[in-house]
Scaffold this active site. Sequence first.
Site, PDB file in Angstrom:
ATOM      1  N   CYS A  50     -51.990 -61.178 -48.811  1.00  0.00           N
ATOM      2  CA  CYS A  50     -52.213 -61.624 -50.186  1.00  0.00           C
ATOM      3  C   CYS A  50     -51.122 -61.125 -51.132  1.00  0.00           C
ATOM      4  CB  CYS A  50     -53.582 -61.173 -50.682  1.00  0.00           C
ATOM      5  SG  CYS A  50     -53.821 -59.383 -50.697  1.00  0.00           S
ATOM      6  N   ASN A  51     -50.418 -60.071 -50.749  1.00  0.00           N
ATOM      7  CA  ASN A  51     -49.401 -59.507 -51.641  1.00  0.00           C
ATOM      8  C   ASN A  51     -47.967 -59.654 -51.147  1.00  0.00           C
ATOM      9  OD1 ASN A  51     -50.821 -58.546 -53.908  1.00  0.00           O
ATOM     10  ND2 ASN A  51     -51.576 -56.808 -52.737  1.00  0.00           N
ATOM     11  N   ARG A  52     -47.787 -60.220 -49.953  1.00  0.00           N
ATOM     12  CA  ARG A  52     -46.425 -60.374 -49.444  1.00  0.00           C
ATOM     13  C   ARG A  52     -46.351 -61.454 -48.378  1.00  0.00           C
ATOM     14  NH1 ARG A  52     -44.137 -55.819 -48.545  1.00  0.00           N
ATOM     15  NH2 ARG A  52     -45.820 -54.497 -49.312  1.00  0.00           N
ATOM     16  N   SER A 112     -47.199 -50.850 -50.352  1.00  0.00           N
ATOM     17  CA  SER A 112     -48.306 -51.664 -50.848  1.00  0.00           C
ATOM     18  C   SER A 112     -48.537 -51.443 -52.334  1.00  0.00           C
ATOM     19  CB  SER A 112     -49.589 -51.326 -50.086  1.00  0.00           C
ATOM     20  OG  SER A 112     -49.472 -51.635 -48.716  1.00  0.00           O
TER      21      SER A 112
END
Length: 392
Positions: A50-52, A112
């Site tokens: 979801c973040n990368r 993260s």
Amino acid sequence: MDIQIISISHKIAPLRIREMFAFTKEQQISMMRKLTESLEISECVVLSTCNRTEMYVYAESESTGVVYNQMEDVLLECAGAGDEEDIGNYLLFFHGKKAIHHLFQVAAGLDSMVIGEDQILGQVKEAHKQAREAGTTGVYLNTFFRMAVTSAKKVKTDTDLSRTSVSTATLAVKVAEERLGTLKGKKVMIIGATGKIGGIVLMNILSLNEAEVYVTTRSNKVVSTKHGQTNFLTIEYEDRYDYIDAMDVVISATSSPHYPLTVTRINKALATDKTSVFVDLAVPMDIDAKIRSVDGVSYYNIDDFTRIARENNQKKLMEAQAATGILDEYELQFEQWMVFQKSLPVMAKVRDNFLKVAEHKGVENAFDHFFYWVRENNDPEDLEVFFHCLNH
């Protein structure tokens, strides 16, 4: 010959950009196979969270520019982002030592949004497994990912970095508690509880044993938790809007390409004058962000967790330093392995020549011949390094 990475992450890319690169499993496999069909790239792994979204390749080509261009073309083509203005500003490139350092940091949770979060290690392992099954990895990336995972596990066991882990899933519960004061007696709906992130959210809320939890399900699919909890109610996904008004918190974490919750239908569903918290953990987004304009609604998405993540990260900086020391050792081991691996043909050639000389002139003469060859084919500085290593 080197490892190279192209990355789009929370570091510099906003959610609207990351959404464009939220690829399905089928798209990821297609990208990996397309890249490894080229002459320059022999191995590829795609990591998508979801973040990368990141592409890791081992390239035979000495030209990093050629490889990067191939990676970028495939990435933008699959995302349909070729015409996006200034898209290049959101891409990060790594090669060599920086690429090695990057994966070790990612696997251990040091890169993260929430330092030390647990989910990323499993996602790294899953990405590597997917690439192996697709036939797009070989000795270099297999060893690279195995050592990165091993080092991350060492960090987990030898430091407190993950023992008070806070992930985006746990932050979802935290923001709801902050906004409402408590979840005790509150009604919480979770959409997407059968997925990884939604499942974690469900377990976190159930562990509090305070809220009345509702979980949507499709086609009578059974919702289960890791610890077998059953203290929640299931409702049909198609009936979700019928329950919206009764809910105090709605958390959505599906992999749907469309909005499971639209602002128009939410606005129609909400009739009671109270505060309602909507949390969107999905990429692409599950909840239309225009919901922010609806009276009484507090809305959060992945990018809104930055403040809470920053506070959590400050507490973990000391443990992060200890983790970095562990990772440095494993990074060095991998770099040594990689130089050794790429030098196998040279070592085989030297060994064969040594054995031929030893066979005809004896071992002592073979050693003399070898050292003479080293002297004649190296600069003085290289010779000093060579003999320094032999002396240790």
